[in-house]
Scaffold this motif. Structure first.
Motif, PDB file in Angstrom:
ATOM      1  N   MET A  45      -2.249   0.690 -15.770  1.00 20.71           N
ATOM      2  CA  MET A  45      -2.973   0.608 -14.510  1.00 20.71           C
ATOM      3  C   MET A  45      -2.126  -0.071 -13.436  1.00 20.71           C
ATOM      4  O   MET A  45      -2.115   0.362 -12.272  1.00 20.71           O
ATOM      5  CB  MET A  45      -4.289  -0.141 -14.703  1.00 20.71           C
ATOM      6  N   ALA A  46      -1.407  -1.120 -13.828  1.00 25.32           N
ATOM      7  CA  ALA A  46      -0.545  -1.807 -12.867  1.00 25.32           C
ATOM      8  C   ALA A  46       0.571  -0.883 -12.379  1.00 25.32           C
ATOM      9  O   ALA A  46       0.907  -0.856 -11.191  1.00 25.32           O
ATOM     10  CB  ALA A  46       0.045  -3.067 -13.502  1.00 25.32           C
ATOM     11  N   THR A  47       1.140  -0.101 -13.303  1.00 23.93           N
ATOM     12  CA  THR A  47       2.189   0.857 -12.918  1.00 23.93           C
ATOM     13  C   THR A  47       1.651   1.883 -11.937  1.00 23.93           C
ATOM     14  O   THR A  47       2.293   2.194 -10.924  1.00 23.93           O
ATOM     15  CB  THR A  47       2.747   1.566 -14.164  1.00 23.93           C
ATOM     16  N   ASP A  48       0.474   2.426 -12.219  1.00 27.60           N
ATOM     17  CA  ASP A  48      -0.129   3.413 -11.318  1.00 27.60           C
ATOM     18  C   ASP A  48      -0.384   2.814  -9.936  1.00 27.60           C
ATOM     19  O   ASP A  48      -0.104   3.444  -8.909  1.00 27.60           O
ATOM     20  CB  ASP A  48      -1.445   3.936 -11.902  1.00 27.60           C
ATOM     21  N   LEU A  49      -0.928   1.608  -9.913  1.00 30.66           N
ATOM     22  CA  LEU A  49      -1.266   0.986  -8.626  1.00 30.66           C
ATOM     23  C   LEU A  49      -0.019   0.641  -7.810  1.00 30.66           C
ATOM     24  O   LEU A  49      -0.048   0.713  -6.576  1.00 30.66           O
ATOM     25  CB  LEU A  49      -2.104  -0.265  -8.854  1.00 30.66           C
ATOM     26  N   THR A  50       1.069   0.284  -8.480  1.00 27.00           N
ATOM     27  CA  THR A  50       2.296  -0.019  -7.739  1.00 27.00           C
ATOM     28  C   THR A  50       2.991   1.255  -7.259  1.00 27.00           C
ATOM     29  O   THR A  50       3.967   1.168  -6.507  1.00 27.00           O
ATOM     30  CB  THR A  50       3.279  -0.846  -8.593  1.00 27.00           C
ATOM     31  N   CYS A  51       2.489   2.417  -7.698  1.00 27.01           N
ATOM     32  CA  CYS A  51       3.016   3.707  -7.234  1.00 27.01           C
ATOM     33  C   CYS A  51       2.009   4.415  -6.320  1.00 27.01           C
ATOM     34  O   CYS A  51       2.126   5.621  -6.087  1.00 27.01           O
ATOM     35  CB  CYS A  51       3.334   4.608  -8.423  1.00 27.01           C
ATOM     36  N   VAL A  52       1.040   3.678  -5.807  1.00 29.76           N
ATOM     37  CA  VAL A  52      -0.023   4.270  -5.003  1.00 29.76           C
ATOM     38  C   VAL A  52       0.540   4.980  -3.770  1.00 29.76           C
ATOM     39  O   VAL A  52       1.531   4.538  -3.167  1.00 29.76           O
ATOM     40  CB  VAL A  52      -1.047   3.188  -4.586  1.00 29.76           C
ATOM     41  N   PHE A  53      -0.065   6.102  -3.428  1.00 30.86           N
ATOM     42  CA  PHE A  53       0.306   6.848  -2.224  1.00 30.86           C
ATOM     43  C   PHE A  53      -0.772   6.630  -1.175  1.00 30.86           C
ATOM     44  O   PHE A  53      -1.954   6.919  -1.414  1.00 30.86           O
ATOM     45  CB  PHE A  53       0.450   8.336  -2.539  1.00 30.86           C
ATOM     46  N   VAL A  54      -0.362   6.106  -0.008  1.00 32.42           N
ATOM     47  CA  VAL A  54      -1.310   5.824   1.077  1.00 32.42           C
ATOM     48  C   VAL A  54      -0.783   6.446   2.362  1.00 32.42           C
ATOM     49  O   VAL A  54       0.223   5.988   2.908  1.00 32.42           O
ATOM     50  CB  VAL A  54      -1.496   4.307   1.280  1.00 32.42           C
ATOM     51  N   PRO A  55      -1.424   7.502   2.863  1.00 31.70           N
ATOM     52  CA  PRO A  55      -0.993   8.071   4.150  1.00 31.70           C
ATOM     53  C   PRO A  55      -1.355   7.139   5.307  1.00 31.70           C
ATOM     54  O   PRO A  55      -2.447   6.568   5.331  1.00 31.70           O
ATOM     55  CB  PRO A  55      -1.782   9.386   4.237  1.00 31.70           C
ATOM     56  N   VAL A  56      -0.414   6.950   6.208  1.00 30.48           N
ATOM     57  CA  VAL A  56      -0.650   6.107   7.384  1.00 30.48           C
ATOM     58  C   VAL A  56      -0.395   6.940   8.637  1.00 30.48           C
ATOM     59  O   VAL A  56       0.138   8.055   8.568  1.00 30.48           O
ATOM     60  CB  VAL A  56       0.262   4.862   7.363  1.00 30.48           C
ATOM     61  N   ALA A  57      -0.765   6.388   9.786  1.00 32.12           N
ATOM     62  CA  ALA A  57      -0.565   7.102  11.052  1.00 32.12           C
ATOM     63  C   ALA A  57       0.934   7.364  11.266  1.00 32.12           C
ATOM     64  O   ALA A  57       1.773   6.537  10.890  1.00 32.12           O
ATOM     65  CB  ALA A  57      -1.128   6.273  12.190  1.00 32.12           C
ATOM     66  N   PRO A  58       1.306   8.506  11.814  1.00 34.83           N
ATOM     67  CA  PRO A  58       0.425   9.554  12.368  1.00 34.83           C
ATOM     68  C   PRO A  58      -0.054  10.584  11.337  1.00 34.83           C
ATOM     69  O   PRO A  58      -0.821  11.474  11.677  1.00 34.83           O
ATOM     70  CB  PRO A  58       1.317  10.220  13.405  1.00 34.83           C
TER      71      PRO A  58
END
Length: 213
Positions: A45-58
């Motif tokens: 779970m920690a590995t997955d969370l440290t590889c999280v993809f978060v789109p930001v602006a724009p």
């Protein structure tokens, strides 16, 4: 006769001690297995969370009222965590995917038993579902932890406030994603409840969108 009586008492005591030791050994072995399962689960779970993809602006835009849910949203509900990450694990070969939709949730396997499941679905091209369907969830693999008593996730914002639930697609959170996530896991062993916990600071997060406040 006296000697035989003493011998019988000694044998009885020794057999009782041996039985107790064997029972304790079995219990310790079972707890050791659960400790290892918990370690593997929390590490995954920690590995997955440290590889999280978060789109930001724009790249990210606030959704209109009639828009479909953001396929990359960060979703935390009771005993469930779902997000998009670069840690997709291809099963049985196939074409590697850029990202995968990851979900952790509990499933009952008996009257008093639960297991923690990890769902990992590759996101290819336009195939970007906002969340898994119940039909897909029924095929969730693999089982990460057995004998789960409880699984809880808490999310934290930039000010350090704690939330039991989070939806980055909601104006209630100003379309932000969490800064950190705490995972609490309890496994039921022979000797009682075994608690485990870890905190993961996400490498990237989307800040609150000012005009959505």
């Amino acid at each position: 006769m006296v000697a035989l009586s003493i011998f019988a008492v000694l044998v009885s005591v020794l057999m009782g001690s041996l039985s107790f030791l064997l029972t304790r050994t079995d219990a310790m072995q079972e707890d050791t297995v659960l400790f290892e399962e918990a370690r593997i689960c929390l590490d995954r779970m920690a590995t997955d969370l440290t590889c999280v993809f978060v789109p930001v602006a724009p790249a990210y835009k606030i959704p209109d009222i009639d828009d479909d849910p953001d396929p990359d949203r960060f979703l935390c509900e009771e005993s469930r965590l779902e997000f998009t990450a670069f840690s997709h694990l291809p099963m049985g070969g196939g074409i590697p995917a850029r990202t995968g939709r990851i979900a952790y949730s509990l499933r009952k396997t008996g009257e008093d038993d639960q297991v923690l499941m990890r769902r990992d679905e590759a996101l290819q091209g336009g195939d970007r579902p906002d969340r898994f369907s119940q039909r897909d969830e029924e095929k969730m693999e693999p089982v990460l932890c057995r004998h789960v008593k409880s699984f809880r996730v808490a999310c934290f914002d930039e000010e350090g406030r704690e939330y039991d639930a989070w939806d980055s697609d909601s104006g209630d959170f100003s379309y932000a994603t969490p800064v950190a996530v705490r995972i609490s896991l309890e496994l039921e062993g022979i000797n009682g409840i075994l608690p485990f916990e870890t905190m993961v600071v996400l490498p990237v997060h989307r800040k609150k969108i000012a005009h959505a406040l």
